[in-house]
Design a protein around this motif. Structure first.
Motif, PDB file in Angstrom:
ATOM      1  N   UNK A 150      21.633  32.318  36.523  1.00 29.21           N
ATOM      2  CA  UNK A 150      21.448  33.629  37.148  1.00 29.21           C
ATOM      3  C   UNK A 150      22.753  34.113  37.758  1.00 29.21           C
ATOM      4  N   UNK A 151      23.422  33.245  38.508  1.00 30.16           N
ATOM      5  CA  UNK A 151      24.672  33.633  39.158  1.00 30.16           C
ATOM      6  C   UNK A 151      25.788  33.904  38.161  1.00 30.16           C
ATOM      7  N   UNK A 152      25.778  33.179  37.044  1.00 33.69           N
ATOM      8  CA  UNK A 152      26.864  33.312  36.067  1.00 33.69           C
ATOM      9  C   UNK A 152      26.952  34.713  35.486  1.00 33.69           C
ATOM     10  N   UNK A 153      25.853  35.425  35.463  1.00 36.64           N
ATOM     11  CA  UNK A 153      25.862  36.759  34.880  1.00 36.64           C
ATOM     12  C   UNK A 153      26.045  37.880  35.888  1.00 36.64           C
ATOM     13  N   UNK A 154      26.333  37.552  37.151  1.00 39.49           N
ATOM     14  CA  UNK A 154      26.409  38.567  38.198  1.00 39.49           C
ATOM     15  C   UNK A 154      27.829  38.794  38.671  1.00 39.49           C
ATOM     16  N   UNK A 155      28.146  40.063  38.912  1.00 42.60           N
ATOM     17  CA  UNK A 155      29.412  40.441  39.534  1.00 42.60           C
ATOM     18  C   UNK A 155      29.120  41.481  40.609  1.00 42.60           C
ATOM     19  N   UNK A 156      30.122  41.744  41.429  1.00 41.81           N
ATOM     20  CA  UNK A 156      30.002  42.779  42.458  1.00 41.81           C
ATOM     21  C   UNK A 156      31.385  43.340  42.728  1.00 41.81           C
ATOM     22  N   UNK A 157      31.430  44.444  43.458  1.00 37.41           N
ATOM     23  CA  UNK A 157      32.690  45.103  43.787  1.00 37.41           C
ATOM     24  C   UNK A 157      32.982  44.900  45.272  1.00 37.41           C
ATOM     25  N   UNK A 158      34.175  44.416  45.575  1.00 37.99           N
ATOM     26  CA  UNK A 158      34.599  44.231  46.956  1.00 37.99           C
ATOM     27  C   UNK A 158      34.669  45.602  47.635  1.00 37.99           C
ATOM     28  N   UNK A 159      33.910  45.819  48.722  1.00 41.78           N
ATOM     29  CA  UNK A 159      33.893  47.145  49.353  1.00 41.78           C
ATOM     30  C   UNK A 159      35.224  47.526  49.982  1.00 41.78           C
ATOM     31  N   UNK A 160      36.068  46.531  50.280  1.00 37.57           N
ATOM     32  CA  UNK A 160      37.349  46.831  50.903  1.00 37.57           C
ATOM     33  C   UNK A 160      38.462  47.106  49.929  1.00 37.57           C
ATOM     34  N   UNK A 161      38.495  46.364  48.819  1.00 38.66           N
ATOM     35  CA  UNK A 161      39.610  46.473  47.867  1.00 38.66           C
ATOM     36  C   UNK A 161      39.235  47.156  46.558  1.00 38.66           C
ATOM     37  N   UNK A 162      37.952  47.249  46.274  1.00 41.55           N
ATOM     38  CA  UNK A 162      37.524  47.804  45.000  1.00 41.55           C
ATOM     39  C   UNK A 162      37.603  46.811  43.856  1.00 41.55           C
ATOM     40  N   UNK A 163      37.990  45.586  44.144  1.00 44.54           N
ATOM     41  CA  UNK A 163      38.109  44.556  43.109  1.00 44.54           C
ATOM     42  C   UNK A 163      36.727  44.057  42.695  1.00 44.54           C
ATOM     43  N   UNK A 164      36.545  43.858  41.395  1.00 48.37           N
ATOM     44  CA  UNK A 164      35.296  43.259  40.908  1.00 48.37           C
ATOM     45  C   UNK A 164      35.446  41.747  40.905  1.00 48.37           C
ATOM     46  N   UNK A 165      34.411  41.062  41.374  1.00 45.17           N
ATOM     47  CA  UNK A 165      34.461  39.611  41.470  1.00 45.17           C
ATOM     48  C   UNK A 165      33.153  39.001  40.996  1.00 45.17           C
TER      49      UNK A 165
END
Length: 296
Positions: free
Chosen positions: A98-113
């Motif tokens: 489940x976790x392997x398929x998830x990403x999110x965007x850092x609200x401070x830098x805009x970086x996807x992680x």
């Protein structure tokens, strides 16, 4: 390992008591129902990590199904603690996929992680196990310093299940304290964190829980005030530095009040359980583990 009376014999055990077993500190601690409050405390603590809480906000349906998510999380923790080896590894495999398929965007830098970044997994793990341990001890569970360190060391097995290298995870009380000290400059209360904390403190009552009168009773009545008391105690059990990030006070009196409250809740839970039929006094997954260990 826990010292004291012998809880079982090899002859009375099946071949599989899971990751820990009856002589572990983990079983000694997690038999306490008050650790449910430890789970709530850990969520407040986890929400102070900007990336961790952003990952939850952007991938989780906790706002739409908060109680379902809580039940699923509790089931996973219970399986890791008390499940058979096969049950544990199947549950962990599902979580990793489940976790392997998830990403999110850092609200401070805009970086996807990625959600399964080791730094994030480590934060969630340490916040969780430290919260379980702190809540149990503050509630009156007696553990020696050796048992406290033993619990953290045993929980390296839980960390490994989610994909962490155990050598990178704090394994003693001193290492956990040092880890939190190192992490504090990275922690802050973001909008996601504030919304999550508010949601934890004043959760909605699902529409399918009975009629209007029941929903109003749970929203405005004694049950709501009782839950607010539990949530307030969970916040009071946070470290003083974490309460300050939330805008609260780090006074010792807050620690004292929270300690008295959690001890009272532990005693109340024990009194209520004592009135129930025996088959309802122990969670089914723990009962199954005790049976496999020859201790039912």
């Amino acid at each position: 390992m826990c010292r004291g009376r012998k809880r079982g014999t090899l002859d009375g055990m099946s071949k599989d008591v899971g990751l820990f077993g009856p002589d572990s500190v983990t079983w000694k601690l997690h038999q306490e129902p008050i650790l449910m409050m430890g789970g709530l405390r850990s969520l407040y603590l986890q929400a102070l990590h900007p990336r961790a809480v952003a990952g939850v906000a952007q991938n989780s349906g906790y706002r739409d199904d908060p109680w379902g998510r809580l039940i699923r999380t509790s089931d996973y923790v219970g399986t890791v603690i008390y499940g058979s080896t096969d049950e544990v590894h199947r549950a962990a495999s599902r979580v990793r996929r489940l976790h392997a398929g998830m990403t999110a965007v850092d609200p401070g830098t805009g970086e996807r992680f990625r959600i399964d970044e080791p730094d994030l997994l480590r934060w969630v793990h340490v916040a969780e196990v430290e919260s379980f341990l702190t809540t149990g001890v503050r509630a009156g569970v007696r553990l020696t310093p050796e048992e406290v360190d033993g619990y953290y060391t045993e929980q390296l097995r839980s960390a490994e299940l989610v994909g962490l290298d155990p050598s990178t995870v704090p394994s003693t009380a001193a290492e956990v304290e040092a880890y939190f000290a190192a992490m504090r400059p990275e922690l802050e209360l973001t909008r996601d964190g504030a919304e999550a904390a508010l949601f934890l403190t004043v959760p909605p009552v699902p529409d399918h829980w009975g009629g209007l009168a029941l929903r109003l009773g749970l929203t405005l009545g004694p049950a709501r005030w009782a839950y607010l008391g539990v949530a307030s105690t969970a916040i009071g059990l946070l470290p003083a530095w974490a309460r300050k990030i939330y805008g609260g006070l780090g006074w010792p009196t807050t620690d004292l009040a929270a300690g008295l409250s959690v001890r009272g809740l532990r005693a109340l839970i024990a009194a209520v359980l004592a009135t129930l039929p025996q088959q309802y006094q122990v969670a089914p997954i723990r009962r199954a583990a005790l049976e496999r260990a020859g201790l039912a």
